[in-house]
Write a protein that holds these residues in place. Structure first.
Motif, PDB file in Angstrom:
ATOM      1  N   MET A 140     -60.666  17.802  41.435  1.00  0.00           N
ATOM      2  CA  MET A 140     -60.088  16.826  40.516  1.00  0.00           C
ATOM      3  C   MET A 140     -58.590  17.046  40.348  1.00  0.00           C
ATOM      4  SD  MET A 140     -62.910  16.041  37.547  1.00  0.00           S
ATOM      5  CE  MET A 140     -63.186  17.746  37.074  1.00  0.00           C
ATOM      6  N   LYS A 141     -58.180  18.296  40.265  1.00  0.00           N
ATOM      7  CA  LYS A 141     -56.757  18.580  40.121  1.00  0.00           C
ATOM      8  C   LYS A 141     -55.993  18.234  41.399  1.00  0.00           C
ATOM      9  CE  LYS A 141     -56.981  21.881  36.358  1.00  0.00           C
ATOM     10  NZ  LYS A 141     -56.547  23.175  35.814  1.00  0.00           N
ATOM     11  N   ALA A 142     -56.640  18.370  42.545  1.00  0.00           N
ATOM     12  CA  ALA A 142     -55.996  17.976  43.804  1.00  0.00           C
ATOM     13  C   ALA A 142     -55.744  16.468  43.827  1.00  0.00           C
ATOM     14  CB  ALA A 142     -56.870  18.385  44.986  1.00  0.00           C
ATOM     15  N   CYS A 143     -56.705  15.691  43.337  1.00  0.00           N
ATOM     16  CA  CYS A 143     -56.525  14.235  43.271  1.00  0.00           C
ATOM     17  C   CYS A 143     -55.392  13.876  42.311  1.00  0.00           C
ATOM     18  CB  CYS A 143     -57.821  13.569  42.817  1.00  0.00           C
ATOM     19  SG  CYS A 143     -59.183  13.729  44.000  1.00  0.00           S
ATOM     20  N   LEU A 144     -55.356  14.555  41.171  1.00  0.00           N
ATOM     21  CA  LEU A 144     -54.291  14.290  40.194  1.00  0.00           C
ATOM     22  C   LEU A 144     -52.925  14.689  40.746  1.00  0.00           C
ATOM     23  CD1 LEU A 144     -56.089  15.563  36.964  1.00  0.00           C
ATOM     24  CD2 LEU A 144     -55.562  13.196  37.536  1.00  0.00           C
ATOM     25  N   LEU A 145     -52.874  15.836  41.430  1.00  0.00           N
ATOM     26  CA  LEU A 145     -51.612  16.295  41.999  1.00  0.00           C
ATOM     27  C   LEU A 145     -51.132  15.363  43.104  1.00  0.00           C
ATOM     28  CD1 LEU A 145     -49.392  18.449  42.129  1.00  0.00           C
ATOM     29  CD2 LEU A 145     -50.831  19.718  43.746  1.00  0.00           C
ATOM     30  N   ASN A 146     -52.060  14.892  43.923  1.00  0.00           N
ATOM     31  CA  ASN A 146     -51.701  13.964  44.999  1.00  0.00           C
ATOM     32  C   ASN A 146     -51.047  12.703  44.433  1.00  0.00           C
ATOM     33  OD1 ASN A 146     -51.903  12.903  47.845  1.00  0.00           O
ATOM     34  ND2 ASN A 146     -53.251  11.443  46.827  1.00  0.00           N
TER      35      ASN A 146
END
Length: 296
Positions: free
Chosen positions: A133-139
């Motif tokens: 989820m944090k990877a999606c937000l960071l992207n």
């Protein structure tokens, strides 16, 4: 009288090099006293006195430290830019926590394979979902400014709500393991106290950030802070079990299992309520966009 005041001031406000020297010395003495020295030994009392004095002089200097930090931020262009740039702070926060969660997930998975334990597998699943989820937000935050792609932000916000529902399944496995088997590693008093300080600090920061970042009206910012809050909740649950295992041995495993089950159920309920709120709110917002392309 003046001489006496000078002596008291010198004791309460020693030179900074002395303060910096006493901090690691006090910590080292406490660790040595708790781990290697038996109770009622003179070293224990010496470590207590030095630690109490160190804590006192550090607390006395907190106002000056705050002033120094504020002055440093004002005079340093990079620090002042970071203070006023919420987008940059979110990117740095997401990047750091993403790396930590990904590595910790791999570590827990390795422990699960080695020990063939549902406890470690469930923790690995929890941290993997958190990292995803944090990877999606960071992207998203790396590509777009807050509010630039509002529809896409709302979709990501709903995805994170759905992810929290899936994470609740991992919570249930963790709680069931604690309740049914009551197998928790006793970390020792010093490590447990340090874990408690870290966990309470994390929880406080998570709550403050949820309130603080609402003013930006960014679904991505809100999702990031909601995930951090959930992470802090799970850390509190883990801390409770560790503290009962370390300090509550007299009550027995039955009491720890009961508390773990009750607290775990409360965490599951809070996370589920938060997830449903995110899904419902984002779904209502999506309907207002009238079939717009999510990627626009």
């Amino acid at each position: 009288m003046e001489k006496f005041k000078k002596i008291l001031k010198a004791i309460a406000y020693p030179y900074l090099p002395i303060v910096f020297l006493l901090c690691p010395v006090a910590v080292a003495l406490l660790v040595y006293a708790f781990v290697f020295v038996p109770d009622n030994d003179a070293v224990n009392y010496i470590s207590y006195v030095i630690s109490a004095y160190t804590l006192m002089i550090v607390c006395f200097r907190i106002p000056n430290m705050i002033k120094w930090i504020k002055k440093f931020i004002e005079n340093n262009k990079y620090a002042s830019k970071l203070k006023g740039d919420a987008h940059l702070k979110i990117k740095l926060s997401l990047g750091g926590t993403l790396a930590y969660n990904a590595l910790y997930s791999v570590f827990q998975l390795a422990l699960g394979i080695y020990n063939n334990s549902a406890w470690f597998y469930s923790l690995a699943a929890y941290y993997f979902l958190l990292a995803f989820m944090k990877a999606c937000l960071l992207n998203h935050t790396m590509k777009f400014a807050p509010g630039e792609k509002q529809f896409r932000e709302v979709l990501i916000y709903r995805m994170c709500g759905i992810g929290l529902v899936l994470m609740n399944l991992a919570f249930v496995v963790i709680i069931a393991y604690v309740t049914a088997y009551s197998k928790t590693t006793v970390n020792g008093e010093i490590m447990t106290i340090m874990l408690a300080a870290f966990t309470f600090t994390t929880m406080t920061v998570a709550i403050v950030n949820i309130v603080k970042y609402r003013k930006y009206h960014s679904p991505v910012f809100s999702a990031s802070k909601a995930i951090s809050f959930v992470s802090a909740l799970v850390s509190m649950l883990t801390l409770e079990d560790a503290m009962l295992a370390t300090f509550g041995q007299a009550e027995g495993d039955g009491f720890r299992q009961l508390m773990g089950g009750l607290s775990g159920a409360a965490v599951v309920a809070v996370v589920l309520a938060l997830a449903i709120s995110m899904i419902v709110r984002s779904t209502k917002q999506i309907k207002t966009f009238d079939n717009k392309n999510p990627l626009q």
